[in-house]
Every structure is written in structure tokens, then in C-alpha cells.
Write a protein that holds these residues in place. Structure first.
Motif, PDB file in Angstrom:
ATOM      1  N   LEU A 411       0.859  -1.172   0.000  1.00  0.00           N
ATOM      2  CA  LEU A 411       0.000   0.000   0.000  1.00  0.00           C
ATOM      3  C   LEU A 411       0.901   1.229   0.000  1.00  0.00           C
ATOM      4  CD1 LEU A 411      -2.864   1.218   0.248  1.00  0.00           C
ATOM      5  CD2 LEU A 411      -2.613   1.039   2.732  1.00  0.00           C
ATOM      6  N   LEU A 412       0.692   2.135  -0.956  1.00  0.00           N
ATOM      7  CA  LEU A 412       1.589   3.267  -1.138  1.00  0.00           C
ATOM      8  C   LEU A 412       0.870   4.596  -0.928  1.00  0.00           C
ATOM      9  CD1 LEU A 412       3.463   2.123  -4.388  1.00  0.00           C
ATOM     10  CD2 LEU A 412       4.238   1.879  -2.019  1.00  0.00           C
ATOM     11  N   GLU A 413       1.609   5.553  -0.405  1.00  0.00           N
ATOM     12  CA  GLU A 413       1.143   6.933  -0.271  1.00  0.00           C
ATOM     13  C   GLU A 413       2.012   7.807  -1.168  1.00  0.00           C
ATOM     14  OE1 GLU A 413       0.334   9.348   3.656  1.00  0.00           O
ATOM     15  OE2 GLU A 413       2.443   9.586   3.055  1.00  0.00           O
ATOM     16  N   THR A 414       1.386   8.492  -2.112  1.00  0.00           N
ATOM     17  CA  THR A 414       2.105   9.331  -3.072  1.00  0.00           C
ATOM     18  C   THR A 414       1.882  10.798  -2.736  1.00  0.00           C
ATOM     19  OG1 THR A 414       1.862   7.678  -4.823  1.00  0.00           O
ATOM     20  CG2 THR A 414       2.349   9.923  -5.510  1.00  0.00           C
ATOM     21  N   THR A 415       2.967  11.556  -2.646  1.00  0.00           N
ATOM     22  CA  THR A 415       2.898  12.994  -2.374  1.00  0.00           C
ATOM     23  C   THR A 415       3.352  13.760  -3.608  1.00  0.00           C
ATOM     24  OG1 THR A 415       3.343  12.639  -0.018  1.00  0.00           O
ATOM     25  CG2 THR A 415       3.676  14.861  -0.873  1.00  0.00           C
ATOM     26  N   PHE A 416       2.523  14.699  -4.034  1.00  0.00           N
ATOM     27  CA  PHE A 416       2.748  15.500  -5.241  1.00  0.00           C
ATOM     28  C   PHE A 416       2.959  16.948  -4.826  1.00  0.00           C
ATOM     29  CE2 PHE A 416       0.949  18.242  -8.532  1.00  0.00           C
ATOM     30  CZ  PHE A 416       1.428  17.715  -9.733  1.00  0.00           C
ATOM     31  N   GLU A 417       4.041  17.579  -5.335  1.00  0.00           N
ATOM     32  CA  GLU A 417       4.344  18.964  -5.002  1.00  0.00           C
ATOM     33  C   GLU A 417       4.805  19.708  -6.244  1.00  0.00           C
ATOM     34  OE1 GLU A 417       7.340  18.931  -2.017  1.00  0.00           O
ATOM     35  OE2 GLU A 417       6.052  18.098  -0.441  1.00  0.00           O
ATOM     36  N   ASN A 418       4.149  20.817  -6.527  1.00  0.00           N
ATOM     37  CA  ASN A 418       4.595  21.706  -7.611  1.00  0.00           C
ATOM     38  C   ASN A 418       4.819  20.985  -8.932  1.00  0.00           C
ATOM     39  OD1 ASN A 418       4.555  24.168  -6.215  1.00  0.00           O
ATOM     40  ND2 ASN A 418       6.549  23.744  -5.282  1.00  0.00           N
ATOM     41  N   ARG A 420       5.171  17.744  -9.680  1.00  0.00           N
ATOM     42  CA  ARG A 420       5.958  16.513  -9.767  1.00  0.00           C
ATOM     43  C   ARG A 420       5.739  15.670  -8.524  1.00  0.00           C
ATOM     44  NH1 ARG A 420      10.425  17.469  -6.419  1.00  0.00           N
ATOM     45  NH2 ARG A 420      11.561  15.686  -7.235  1.00  0.00           N
ATOM     46  N   ILE A 421       6.015  14.386  -8.643  1.00  0.00           N
ATOM     47  CA  ILE A 421       5.957  13.521  -7.471  1.00  0.00           C
ATOM     48  C   ILE A 421       7.189  13.789  -6.608  1.00  0.00           C
ATOM     49  CG2 ILE A 421       6.139  11.127  -6.690  1.00  0.00           C
ATOM     50  CD1 ILE A 421       4.343  10.297  -8.944  1.00  0.00           C
ATOM     51  N   ALA A 422       6.952  14.109  -5.356  1.00  0.00           N
ATOM     52  CA  ALA A 422       8.051  14.403  -4.435  1.00  0.00           C
ATOM     53  C   ALA A 422       8.539  13.146  -3.728  1.00  0.00           C
ATOM     54  CB  ALA A 422       7.623  15.440  -3.405  1.00  0.00           C
ATOM     55  N   ARG A 423       7.611  12.236  -3.388  1.00  0.00           N
ATOM     56  CA  ARG A 423       7.998  11.003  -2.696  1.00  0.00           C
ATOM     57  C   ARG A 423       6.831  10.021  -2.728  1.00  0.00           C
ATOM     58  NH1 ARG A 423       7.848  15.271   0.205  1.00  0.00           N
ATOM     59  NH2 ARG A 423       6.185  15.631   1.720  1.00  0.00           N
ATOM     60  N   VAL A 424       7.191   8.750  -2.604  1.00  0.00           N
ATOM     61  CA  VAL A 424       6.206   7.670  -2.499  1.00  0.00           C
ATOM     62  C   VAL A 424       6.665   6.773  -1.353  1.00  0.00           C
ATOM     63  CG1 VAL A 424       5.058   5.758  -3.650  1.00  0.00           C
ATOM     64  CG2 VAL A 424       5.729   7.763  -4.962  1.00  0.00           C
ATOM     65  N   ARG A 425       5.749   6.466  -0.448  1.00  0.00           N
ATOM     66  CA  ARG A 425       6.122   5.751   0.781  1.00  0.00           C
ATOM     67  C   ARG A 425       5.238   4.528   0.980  1.00  0.00           C
ATOM     68  NH1 ARG A 425       5.436   6.305   6.461  1.00  0.00           N
ATOM     69  NH2 ARG A 425       3.621   7.663   6.172  1.00  0.00           N
ATOM     70  N   ASP A 426       5.856   3.459   1.432  1.00  0.00           N
ATOM     71  CA  ASP A 426       5.127   2.232   1.769  1.00  0.00           C
ATOM     72  C   ASP A 426       4.427   2.440   3.117  1.00  0.00           C
ATOM     73  OD1 ASP A 426       4.220  -0.277   2.421  1.00  0.00           O
ATOM     74  OD2 ASP A 426       6.131  -1.308   2.139  1.00  0.00           O
ATOM     75  N   VAL A 427       3.094   2.406   3.098  1.00  0.00           N
ATOM     76  CA  VAL A 427       2.317   2.610   4.335  1.00  0.00           C
ATOM     77  C   VAL A 427       1.483   1.365   4.650  1.00  0.00           C
ATOM     78  CG1 VAL A 427       2.250   5.128   4.193  1.00  0.00           C
ATOM     79  CG2 VAL A 427       0.515   3.789   2.974  1.00  0.00           C
ATOM     80  N   SER A 428       1.955   0.221   4.182  1.00  0.00           N
ATOM     81  CA  SER A 428       1.200  -1.021   4.367  1.00  0.00           C
ATOM     82  C   SER A 428       0.925  -1.330   5.827  1.00  0.00           C
ATOM     83  CB  SER A 428       1.964  -2.191   3.739  1.00  0.00           C
ATOM     84  OG  SER A 428       2.252  -1.952   2.390  1.00  0.00           O
TER      85      SER A 428
END
Length: 455
Positions: A411-418, A420-428
Motif C-alpha cells: 500500500l503506497l502513499e504518493t505525495t505531489f508537489e509543484n 511533480r511527485i516528491a515522494r512515495v512511501r510504503d504505508v502497508s
């Protein structure tokens, strides 16, 4: 996997007083291509200003430099060669072509510090009163030092040839072999084979926009002017990442299909499903399986937010809702959203959730069992789908560990800033409280406030 040639593009930036070095650079790259073409299946495509014609020769105002800057944006690495001159300034411009090229290259490096720049300066004699051009060359050396970029000095064109040859061999080996990333991608993109050469080994299914949802599609001749079905930008970015991985692996035995028109032999392929909530074949496949810890329930109302049901390691199933709309509404209330898309709209912070999965599947041909795989890049919104492909590309060390354990479901959490994708984190393994907290208005407001304050 089948192999294919990998081409790396380099741009040579240099003024007229190092014409011999420019020619030697081209000859050196030609020699390296002969060596690497059959061993590593790599070629280097060299671009110099002499190779680039104006975009429209009939327009007198067309400037060659505008085309050169496009070449800079497309290059994988750069070669800078300078002696005493910093280039001739064209009429109507305050910078020389060489200076504009170098500024564009260094600007790209600021955005991507891993971008490789091979810089060479012919040794300058002591000169207490250098002219303006030589002073600019000396200033560039200091600028490179301040940026932490190394450069080499040489005494003659032949010495330059030897230095460039050594550096190019080392750089291409690093670019091409990148052994860890290659192994990681190979471990994740592991495909079974149906044994039927006429059937693509991999089918990528993406959900196109429905024609009735597009204003211009009311025209009965709509499809006469289209090459493929229109797709969301986020799905396109996911496909772009996947094709980049296949290029690194030298894999070409795949086809793209709109999910509205699946081929009859799809069951004999390894399948990559994108943007699952809008992908009906993917939803149908998920409905057949009860061994996966995620599902996307059918939407019963337009007012009900799209959900992902996630089964935690404890066995409890929780609903996960994307906070993306809440972020966008909060930030765009004060923006002009009445007309066409404009640049301000992309200067936002937002988040989405999604699943990245690789699972085994049994296929059958002539009563023979075929071991195949299904891949799901399943964002609640398109951002989460794009984030799944980004995660494979950027967090490949983590992906390799997951892939070596067998099936992959995260399960992934994607953060978008300005933009572009800034980071993607495993939140499983996050708690139910974590996902509930991500939807709280006060939490979203504070994150937006911090984002704006950070500039």
C-alpha cells in the motif's frame, strides 16, 4: 529477455577555438560505439551545433540557439570543452551560444545533481591581463568548483582525446550496467512465457477516457484525427516509467491495449493493469480472487468517495479514502479555475493512496499450465497509479527485496508537489488511525500552510 540497443545522447558544448577537440570528440565516440555496440549493445548519439538545423528555415527570426536548448533538455550527459573563448554573441543577444548552452546545462544539473557533465579546459598560459572572453572562461572554472563539479585540464588535442576516451568508457559502463538497479528491475518485472511467439509476452491495459466525456468527441469524425484512445496524464506517466524499465532491460515483447478493447489472447499474456477503479478488465480479474488483501468496491453513488478496502496484517479490513480532492479544493478556492488550464494550478500539494502488486496467475494453453503474472498499479486516483510506477523506478532497492520474497503487494502513499511527485512511501503497516488522520481538515490545512511557507 530479448535484447535491444540502448542509446545515450550527449551534447558537446564548445566555442570555435577548440574545433579540433570537437572533431576528436566525434571520432572518439564513433570508436567507442564500435566497441560497445556488440558487447554492451550501447551506442552514444553525439550532438553538436553543426548537426542541428533551424526548426523552420523559412522564418528569418528563427534562432538556431532555441533548437540547441531543446537538445540540451534531451541529452543524457554533456561534454564541455573550452580554451580561451566563451563563444560569439549573436546580434540582438547579450549571451553567446556557448554561454547559453552552459547555463542551460548547469541549470539542469541543479535540478538533477546526478546528471553527468564531462568538462575539459585546455591549459591557459599565465596572463595578468586576460581579455573579456578568457576572463569568462576562468570564471566558469570557478563556478564549476563552487558547484562541486570536477573538470580536467589538458595540454593538447591528443591528450584531450585520451582523457575523453577513458571518461566515456567509465561513464557508459556506469550508465548501462548500473548493476543493482538492473537486477532490481529484472527481479520485479519477472514474466512467464506462453511459448507462443505470435502472442506478446506482456499486455499493458490502460483505461481510456470515454468518448462521451470529451467535449470535442461530439464530432462524428473524432477518431479520424486520433492515433490512440485518449488517456489521463497520470496513466501516461506510469506507462512512460514502465517503458523506461523495459528499455533498461532490453525488453520489447509487449503491447499497449485500451481496457475497452482487450485482445482475445490476453489470458496467455502477463498483464499489467493500470488505474484499477476505471479499468473494467482489472476489476473483473480482482473479483475472481480472494487471496489479495485489497479490493475496490463498486461506487454506489457519485457523492460517495472512491474507496480502497485494505486488509491489514491483523486480518481487519479498513476503508481507505484518497485525500487528493480535499487538498485541491482547499488550495484552488483562491485560484482562477474558470478558464483554460494555467501554471498556478499546478503549484499545489496533494496526496493519494494506491496499491502496487505483482501476483502469480495460472494460464492454460492446449491443456498445459502456463505460469504467468499479473501486475496492478492501482491508485485511488491517477496520482496513485503514477506513484506506483515511480516507486518501482526510484525505490528499486526496496522493490528488489519485496520481489525476491515472491508475490508483491504494498500500500503506497504518493505525495505531489509543484507539478511533480516528491515522494512515495510504503504505508502497508500504518494503523487505521493514520489513514483517518490524513483526511482531517485541520491536518490538511496545516500541511498546506507549511508547504506554502517553504516556498
Amino acid at each position: 529477455m530479448p535484447t535491444a540497443y540502448q542509446s545515450y545522447r550527449t551534447f558537446v558544448a564548445s566555442p570555435s577555438d577548440v574545433a579540433a577537440e570537437r572533431q576528436l570528440a566525434e571520432e572518439t565516440i564513433a570508436n567507442i560505439n564500435r566497441s560497445f555496440r556488440d558487447t554492451l549493445r550501447v551506442t552514444i548519439d553525439v550532438r553538436k551545433w553543426e548537426h542541428v538545423p533551424p526548426i523552420a528555415t523559412l522564418l528569418p527570426a528563427e534562432r538556431l540557439q532555441d533548437r540547441l536548448l531543446q537538445e540540451v533538455d534531451q541529452a543524457h550527459f554533456f561534454i564541455l570543452v573550452l580554451y580561451k573563448r566563451y563563444g560569439q554573441t549573436e546580434p540582438g543577444h547579450t549571451l553567446s551560444n556557448t554561454e547559453r548552452e552552459i547555463n542551460a546545462i548547469l541549470k539542469r544539473h541543479e535540478k538533477n545533481p546526478r546528471l553527468q557533465i564531462l568538462a575539459y579546459f585546455r591549459e591557459l598560459p599565465d596572463n595578468p591581463d586576460p581579455g573579456e572572453q578568457e576572463a569568462e572562461v576562468r570564471a566558469l572554472r570557478q563556478r564549476l568548483q563552487d558547484m562541486g563539479l570536477p573538470y580536467r585540464q589538458y595540454r593538447s588535442p591528443e591528450e584531450f582525446r585520451g582523457l575523453l576516451t577513458h571518461d566515456l568508457y567509465e561513464l557508459v559502463l556506469k550508465l548501462q550496467l548500473s548493476p543493482f538497479k538492473h537486477r532490481a528491475l529484472s527481479a520485479f518485472w519477472d514474466f512467464g512465457d506462453s511459448g507462443r511467439p505470435q502472442v506478446p509476452r506482456v499486455g499493458i491495459l490502460y483505461p481510456p477516457f470515454q468518448r462521451q466525456s470529451l467535449k470535442e468527441a461530439r464530432d462524428k469524425d473524432f477518431w479520424l484525427r486520433r492515433l490512440t484512445a485518449p488517456l489521463a496524464f497520470e496513466d501516461y506517466k506510469a506507462i512512460q516509467k514502465i517503458e523506461k524499465h523495459f528499455q533498461i532491460l532490453g525488453f520489447r515483447d509487449y503491447r499497449l491495449y485500451p481496457s475497452t478493447s482487450t485482445p482475445p489472447d490476453l489470458d496467455l499474456m502477463n498483464r499489467i493493469f493500470l488505474c484499477i477503479p476505471r479499468n473494467r478488465p482489472a476489476l473483473a480479474e480482482l473479483a475472481k480472487r480472494d487471496d489479495l488483501p485489497f479490493s475496490f468496491p463498486a461506487e454506489t453513488s457519485k457523492r460517495r468517495p472512491r474507496q480502497l478496502l485494505w486488509r491489514m496484517s491483523s486480518g481487519k479490513t479498513i476503508p481507505i479514502i484518497s485525500p487528493m480532492d480535499r487538498y485541491l479544493r482547499q488550495q484552488r478556492r483562491k485560484m482562477d479555475i474558470s478558464g483554460e488550464w494555467h501554471g498556478q494550478l499546478v503549484r499545489v500539494l496533494t496526496k493519494d493512496f494506491g496499491v502496487l502488486a505483482r501476483v502469480r496467475r495460472k494460464g492454460y494453453f492446449d491443456d498445459q499450465e502456463i505460469p504467468l503474472r499479473d501486475f496492478f498499479l492501482a491508485g485511488l486516483r491517477g496520482l496513485g497509479t503514477w506513484g506506483g510506477a515511480w516507486f518501482i523506478d526510484r525505490e528499486y532497492k526496496q522493490v528488489q527485496k519485496l520481489a525476491e520474497a515472491g508475490d508483491v503487494v504494498v500500500l503506497l502513499e504518493t505525495t505531489f508537489e509543484n507539478g511533480r511527485i516528491a515522494r512515495v512511501r510504503d504505508v502497508s503497516n500504518e494503523s487505521p488511525e493514520y489513514f483517518a488522520n490524513e483526511l482531517r481538515p485541520d491536518v490538511i490545512r496545516k500541511r498546506i500552510k507549511d508547504f506554502v511557507a517553504a516556498g
